[in-house]
Design a protein around this motif. Structure first.
Motif, short mmCIF file in Angstrom:
data_model
loop_
_atom_site.label_atom_id
_atom_site.label_comp_id
_atom_site.label_asym_id
_atom_site.label_seq_id
_atom_site.Cartn_x
_atom_site.Cartn_y
_atom_site.Cartn_z
N LEU A 1 0.84 -1.16 0.17
CA LEU A 1 -0.08 0.00 0.06
C LEU A 1 0.87 1.27 0.09
O LEU A 1 0.53 2.03 -0.73
CB LEU A 1 -0.99 0.02 1.18
CG LEU A 1 -1.64 1.21 1.35
CD1 LEU A 1 -2.78 1.44 0.21
CD2 LEU A 1 -2.71 0.90 2.62
N ASP A 2 1.84 1.34 0.82
CA ASP A 2 2.89 2.51 0.92
C ASP A 2 3.23 2.78 -0.43
O ASP A 2 3.28 4.07 -0.82
CB ASP A 2 3.73 2.46 1.88
CG ASP A 2 4.76 1.26 1.89
OD1 ASP A 2 4.68 0.12 1.07
OD2 ASP A 2 5.65 1.20 2.53
N LEU B 1 1.67 10.16 5.41
CA LEU B 1 0.17 10.17 4.98
C LEU B 1 -0.73 9.11 5.48
O LEU B 1 -1.82 9.32 5.98
CB LEU B 1 0.17 10.36 3.39
CG LEU B 1 -1.23 10.48 2.64
CD1 LEU B 1 -1.83 11.80 3.02
CD2 LEU B 1 -1.06 10.34 1.32
N LEU B 2 -0.21 7.83 5.50
CA LEU B 2 -0.98 6.89 6.02
C LEU B 2 -1.21 6.97 7.63
O LEU B 2 -2.38 6.90 7.99
CB LEU B 2 -0.24 5.53 5.81
CG LEU B 2 -0.33 4.78 4.39
CD1 LEU B 2 1.00 4.34 4.01
CD2 LEU B 2 -1.62 3.84 4.41
N GLY C 1 -4.11 9.14 8.62
CA GLY C 1 -5.50 8.88 8.27
C GLY C 1 -5.88 9.39 7.03
O GLY C 1 -6.94 9.52 6.91
N GLY C 2 -4.82 9.70 5.98
CA GLY C 2 -5.25 9.92 4.70
C GLY C 2 -5.34 9.22 3.50
O GLY C 2 -5.37 9.45 2.51
N VAL C 3 -5.47 7.64 3.84
CA VAL C 3 -5.47 6.75 3.06
C VAL C 3 -6.78 5.69 3.07
O VAL C 3 -6.80 5.24 4.34
CB VAL C 3 -4.23 5.96 2.66
CG1 VAL C 3 -4.40 4.73 1.81
CG2 VAL C 3 -2.94 6.76 2.38
N LEU D 1 -3.80 2.66 8.26
CA LEU D 1 -2.64 3.50 8.78
C LEU D 1 -1.25 3.20 8.41
O LEU D 1 -0.45 3.67 8.82
CB LEU D 1 -2.84 3.75 10.29
CG LEU D 1 -4.33 4.22 10.90
CD1 LEU D 1 -4.30 4.47 12.08
CD2 LEU D 1 -4.56 5.58 10.19
N VAL D 2 -1.18 1.77 8.14
CA VAL D 2 0.02 1.30 7.62
C VAL D 2 0.30 0.74 6.48
O VAL D 2 -0.70 0.25 5.77
CB VAL D 2 0.20 0.04 8.80
CG1 VAL D 2 1.48 -0.79 8.67
CG2 VAL D 2 0.10 0.55 10.18
#
Length: 135
Positions: A25-26, A43-44, A47-49, A57-58
């Motif tokens: 995801l990152d 960003l993760l 809480g922006g994803v 969050l990860v």
């Protein structure tokens, strides 16, 4: 890539193609938001994803084809611009409206970076020539 407004927030949404299936995801967030992996992790954590409308969050999650990733680019870290520092010493050899020629002292770091956030030639130039801030 889709850009959508949720309230007053511009979000970027992307569906995972087969070529990116299995990626973390990152990494996907860094591609979507056009940022570094480190900024993607910030960003993760902020809480922006969202993946399929669920917050993540990860960045360790491996994505599957067809999943939807939504990113809030407003939560990306903003770059810190160099600040003027009049204590930086250098000699101006020549200057006119289009050119500045300097004699940079040995050992003077040219621009801010890791381990050298200030006290650089760029900081000194900004103190002497504030109009350079837009360059």
């Amino acid at each position: 890539m889709w850009h959508l407004w949720i309230g007053s927030i511009l979000m970027i949404e992307e569906e995972i193609p087969s070529a990116l299936a299995g990626e973390r995801l990152d990494r996907i967030v860094s591609l979507i938001a056009e940022c570094s992996r480190n900024d993607a992790q910030v960003l993760l954590a902020a809480g922006g994803v969202f993946v399929d409308d669920e917050p993540h969050l990860v960045g360790k999650l491996r994505l599957k084809e067809g999943q939807r990733v939504r990113v809030d680019p407003s939560l990306l870290p903003q770059p810190v611009l160099p600040q003027p520092d009049p204590s930086v010493v250098f000699t101006v050899v020549h200057e006119d409206d289009q050119l500045i020629v300097i004699d940079k002292p040995a050992g003077l770091v040219v621009h801010p970076g890791a381990g050298n956030p200030d006290g650089t030639l760029v900081n000194g130039l900004l103190a002497r020539y504030p109009e350079l801030v837009d360059v």
